[in-house]
Write an enzyme that holds these catalytic residues in place. Structure first.
Site, PDB file in Angstrom:
ATOM      1  NE  ARG A  13      -1.089   2.510   2.900  1.00 47.80           N
ATOM      2  CZ  ARG A  13      -0.528   3.611   3.390  1.00 47.80           C
ATOM      3  NH1 ARG A  13      -0.471   4.719   2.677  1.00 47.80           N
ATOM      4  NH2 ARG A  13       0.025   3.614   4.598  1.00 47.80           N
ATOM      5  CG  HIS A 205       4.199   4.915   9.039  1.00 50.24           C
ATOM      6  ND1 HIS A 205       3.415   3.972   8.428  1.00 50.24           N
ATOM      7  CD2 HIS A 205       4.619   5.731   8.027  1.00 50.24           C
ATOM      8  CE1 HIS A 205       3.356   4.191   7.129  1.00 50.24           C
ATOM      9  NE2 HIS A 205       4.078   5.264   6.857  1.00 50.24           N
ATOM     10  CB  CYS A 238       2.581  10.316   0.914  1.00 51.60           C
ATOM     11  SG  CYS A 238       0.889  10.924   0.800  1.00 51.60           S
ATOM     12  CG  ASN A 247       7.075   3.404   3.955  1.00 43.59           C
ATOM     13  OD1 ASN A 247       6.653   3.682   2.844  1.00 43.59           O
ATOM     14  ND2 ASN A 247       6.365   3.570   5.051  1.00 43.59           N
TER      15      ASN A 247
END
Ligand code: HMG
Ligand code: MG
Length: 301
Positions: A13, A205, A238, A247
């Site tokens: 995702r 995160h 993003c 990430n």
């Protein structure tokens, strides 16, 4: 340190949502199946957001219909509004994740509404999901800085995390969306949030823009967090966060956790192989130290 960390794999995702070229649905399905075979308790699968906003994940239903679900693995899907929840319910999903931010400027770019507006929009979504027995994770983005607003006061993060918790979210993930955080600030922010949300319900995160993600995780582990998000191969970013890079790479995280004696139940070598595989599928080398070492040692590129 207590000895178990739950690693939430967000690559399919958060990793793929930012890919410019359309990733074939079959590749997404194969990625999720490879990841669930690695032993993750959670593989965040896709998003039920507007396909106009994130065309890359417009095939969410097909992806979810195509994966092989493993016993004991949760496959949460991102949901921004009632329409997203309806899509999740229609697919029989048992785990969703809602998202907002600690800064209005980012939230407007990401979801076309300010933070309070998004909280009001999400409240009935969370209520309905929970009434149906669906678990709900809540994301707070821009917890250590916003690409549009700049600095983000800790009190704003605490307010939003507390609101999501009060709404009924089972877990709150604190997102350094653009990877600007450093350890002392990450720790301060986490400990402030732990005043309003019990630590076992908090997750961290980190994105790795400035190479701080592992250091941030370490300091947050020391502060007591035991749920950490990461993406295989360091995929991600993003689309509505200018400058957001990948990430934290899951395989690099696992290496550190193993060195600390913290158990995850995840097969690190299998994750590194998956990082190399998805790198090949996307046409580039994975952004992780472990993948680089594997390639230097002769693994297929
Ligand atoms: P909007 O344009 O204000 O909403 O978008 P709208 O209600 O006017 O809808 C626009 C169109 O989308 C309409 O279609 C709706 O039907 C449709 P039209 O009538 O024009 O044909 N639509 C939908 N279609 C399918 N599923 C839906 C849906 N909702 C509306 N759920 C909206 C508002 C929230 C929908 C939009 O801004 C959006 O989808 N944003 C998502 C952006 C996103 O996914 N960003 C990345 C995830 S967040 C992130 O990465 C951070 C995180 O990783 C943590 C961190 O790193 O910090 C979580
Ligand atoms: Mg993210």
């Amino acid at each position: 340190m207590r000895d178990v960390v739950r690693v939430v794999e967000v690559g399919p995702r958060d990793g793929l949502q930012n890919e410019k070229a359309q990733v074939p649905t079959a590749t997404k399905i194969a990625l999720i199946d490879r990841l669930s075979a690695c032993g993750f308790p959670v593989v965040e699968a896709t998003s039920f957001v507007s396909p106009k906003w994130v065309p890359q994940l417009a095939d969410a239903e097909d992806v979810l219909a195509g994966i092989t679900r493993r016993e004991g693995v949760a496959y949460p899907v991102l949901v921004p509004n009632d329409k997203g929840l309806a899509r999740a319910m229609a697919m029989g999903e048992r785990h969703i994740a809602v998202f907002t931010a600690a800064s209005d400027a980012f939230n407007l770019k990401n979801t076309n509404i300010d933070v309070d507006g998004s909280l009001a929009r999400l409240e009935p979504v969370v209520e309905q999901a929970r009434a149906a027995g669906v678990s709900v994770r809540g994301y707070v983005s821009t917890v250590l800085g916003c690409p549009y607003q700049g600095a983000v006061p800790v009190r704003d993060v605490v307010r939003v995390a507390g609101a999501l918790h009060a709404m009924g979210c089972d877990e709150i993930s604190l997102g350094d969306t653009i990877g600007v955080g450093t350890p002392a600030k990450a720790r301060e922010m986490l400990l402030a949030c732990a005043q309003v949300v019990p630590m076992p319900q908090l997750a961290v995160h980190f994105h790795d823009t400035y190479g701080q993600a592992l250091a941030n995780v370490l300091t947050c582990l020391e502060a007591g967090v035991r749920v950490v998000d990461s993406a295989v191969g360091g995929l991600g970013g993003c689309p509505y966060a200018k400058g957001a890079s990948g990430n934290l790479a899951t395989e690099d995280l696992l290496y550190m956790l193993e060195g600390l004696g913290l158990e995850t139940g995840v097969d690190r070598d299998a994750v590194t192989r998956t990082a190399l595989w998805i790198g090949e599928a996307l046409g580039r080398r994975p952004a992780s130290k472990l993948a680089a070492v594997a390639l230097a040692n002769g693994a297929a590129d």
